[in-house]
Design a protein around this motif. Sequence first.
Motif, short mmCIF file in Angstrom:
data_model
loop_
_atom_site.label_atom_id
_atom_site.label_comp_id
_atom_site.label_asym_id
_atom_site.label_seq_id
_atom_site.Cartn_x
_atom_site.Cartn_y
_atom_site.Cartn_z
N SER A 12 0.68 -1.05 0.46
CA SER A 12 -0.52 -0.15 -0.24
C SER A 12 0.82 1.67 0.51
N THR A 13 2.00 1.27 0.69
CA THR A 13 2.67 2.44 0.69
C THR A 13 3.57 3.17 -0.41
N MET A 14 4.10 1.33 -1.08
CA MET A 14 4.56 1.78 -2.86
C MET A 14 3.37 2.82 -3.91
N ALA A 15 2.53 1.74 -3.30
CA ALA A 15 1.44 2.40 -4.86
C ALA A 15 0.85 3.94 -4.27
N LEU A 16 0.06 3.64 -3.01
CA LEU A 16 0.19 5.83 -2.42
C LEU A 16 1.63 6.33 -2.53
N GLY A 17 2.83 5.70 -2.91
CA GLY A 17 3.92 6.99 -2.69
C GLY A 17 3.95 6.92 -4.06
N ALA A 18 3.63 5.72 -5.36
CA ALA A 18 3.87 6.09 -6.63
C ALA A 18 3.08 7.18 -6.85
N LEU A 19 1.79 7.21 -6.47
CA LEU A 19 0.83 8.26 -6.79
C LEU A 19 1.37 9.44 -6.01
N LEU A 20 1.74 10.06 -5.23
CA LEU A 20 1.98 11.08 -4.78
C LEU A 20 3.10 11.22 -5.32
N GLY A 21 3.97 10.66 -5.70
CA GLY A 21 5.40 11.20 -6.48
C GLY A 21 4.88 11.39 -8.04
N ALA A 22 4.10 10.79 -8.50
CA ALA A 22 3.36 11.74 -9.30
C ALA A 22 2.79 12.47 -9.71
N LEU A 23 1.84 12.85 -9.07
CA LEU A 23 1.25 14.06 -8.57
C LEU A 23 2.28 15.52 -8.48
N SER A 24 3.50 15.11 -7.39
CA SER A 24 4.58 15.92 -7.89
C SER A 24 5.64 16.18 -8.88
N VAL A 25 5.74 15.49 -9.31
CA VAL A 25 5.98 15.46 -10.41
C VAL A 25 4.91 16.46 -11.95
N LEU A 26 4.04 16.32 -11.53
CA LEU A 26 2.91 16.83 -12.17
C LEU A 26 3.18 18.38 -11.75
N ALA A 27 2.85 18.70 -10.22
CA ALA A 27 2.48 20.15 -9.80
C ALA A 27 4.48 20.56 -9.84
N GLY A 28 5.59 19.91 -10.38
CA GLY A 28 7.38 20.59 -9.78
C GLY A 28 7.43 20.84 -11.74
N LEU A 29 6.53 20.06 -12.10
CA LEU A 29 6.65 20.78 -13.94
C LEU A 29 5.54 21.02 -14.25
N LEU A 30 4.47 22.29 -13.61
CA LEU A 30 3.89 23.14 -14.15
C LEU A 30 4.04 24.39 -12.82
N LEU A 31 4.44 23.98 -11.65
CA LEU A 31 5.40 25.80 -11.24
C LEU A 31 6.88 25.39 -12.06
N SER A 32 7.35 24.71 -12.98
CA SER A 32 8.34 25.58 -13.53
C SER A 32 7.89 25.84 -14.81
N TRP A 33 7.42 25.39 -15.49
CA TRP A 33 6.20 26.87 -16.66
C TRP A 33 5.95 27.25 -16.52
N HIS A 34 4.92 28.14 -15.53
CA HIS A 34 4.24 29.13 -15.18
C HIS A 34 5.56 29.95 -14.44
N ALA A 35 6.52 29.61 -13.52
CA ALA A 35 7.28 30.29 -12.20
C ALA A 35 8.71 30.78 -13.48
N GLY A 36 8.92 29.26 -14.43
CA GLY A 36 10.24 29.56 -14.76
C GLY A 36 10.80 29.41 -14.03
N THR A 37 10.86 28.23 -13.33
CA THR A 37 11.87 27.74 -12.00
C THR A 37 12.64 26.42 -12.63
N ALA A 38 13.53 25.89 -12.63
CA ALA A 38 14.04 24.51 -12.72
C ALA A 38 13.17 23.93 -11.96
N GLY A 39 13.35 22.84 -13.00
CA GLY A 39 12.72 21.86 -13.57
C GLY A 39 12.41 20.14 -12.20
N GLY A 40 13.91 20.25 -12.50
CA GLY A 40 13.93 18.99 -11.32
C GLY A 40 13.88 19.46 -9.59
N ALA A 41 14.79 20.83 -9.83
CA ALA A 41 14.47 21.93 -8.30
C ALA A 41 12.96 21.60 -8.04
#
Length: 271
Positions: free
Chosen positions: A220-249
Amino acid sequence: MAWLIDPFTLPFMQRALLGGVLAAAMCAVVGTWVVVRGMAFLGEALAHGMLPGVAVATLAGWPPVLGAAVSAGVMSVGVGVVARRARLSADTSIGLLFVGMLALGVVIVSRSRSFATDVTAILFGDVLAIRTPDLLVVGTALVVLVGVCALFHRSFLALAFDRRTAATLGLRPRSTHVVMVLTVTAAVVTSYQSLGSLLVVALLLAPAAAARQWTRRVPSTMALGALLGALSVLAGLLLSWHAGTAGGASIAACAVGSVGLSVVARAVVRR
């Protein structure tokens, strides 16, 4: 909804999202064992220890992933050798080797005037530059590591909670520990293209730690962790796109932020 959809109409953003999600899923599976087993320092040391291998591979014109794999392999094997031969604790051995490897990488870069790759790209990655071959590498690694974790699930579980019980059950805790270290090494090496050798630790630890607030069982931890990780990737890319910040960071910051949100939300639910 344009703010959510428009960035991902571009091919490089689509590749960044897919590569990040694949890396997040792989890191969630392996990172769960890192969190449960208490191997966070080893994961961080492996990420730092890749620098000399990546630097040498770049100078020689080889694939950086190959150099990272060799360097991380030397790091993981060296930890065991130093701990046994020098009679040092595991933490001390990891600390010495990780500082030594990091220093060696900086020396190689500083002495090479022909070094054409930006060091920040090695340390922090360039998620927006992910190519199709990189996606194939991460996807293959995901399938292989999920298979390994499924095959060794019982052994990993016994080792994580009681080493003596694992030995009593005939599960060979020493060999199991080696396999676990190799899976962590493989996850770090194949994920660093997305976040770099430093920030890959965020995907390895944060989603699993956040998921651990809500789950009791490892799958269950693995499955939920994968979901939260994917959401973090999505949120991070959107933040990078709209705020002009580094993608990885940005991705790493969102992943770490998910831990804080989970802790606060869990406390509210308990009240």
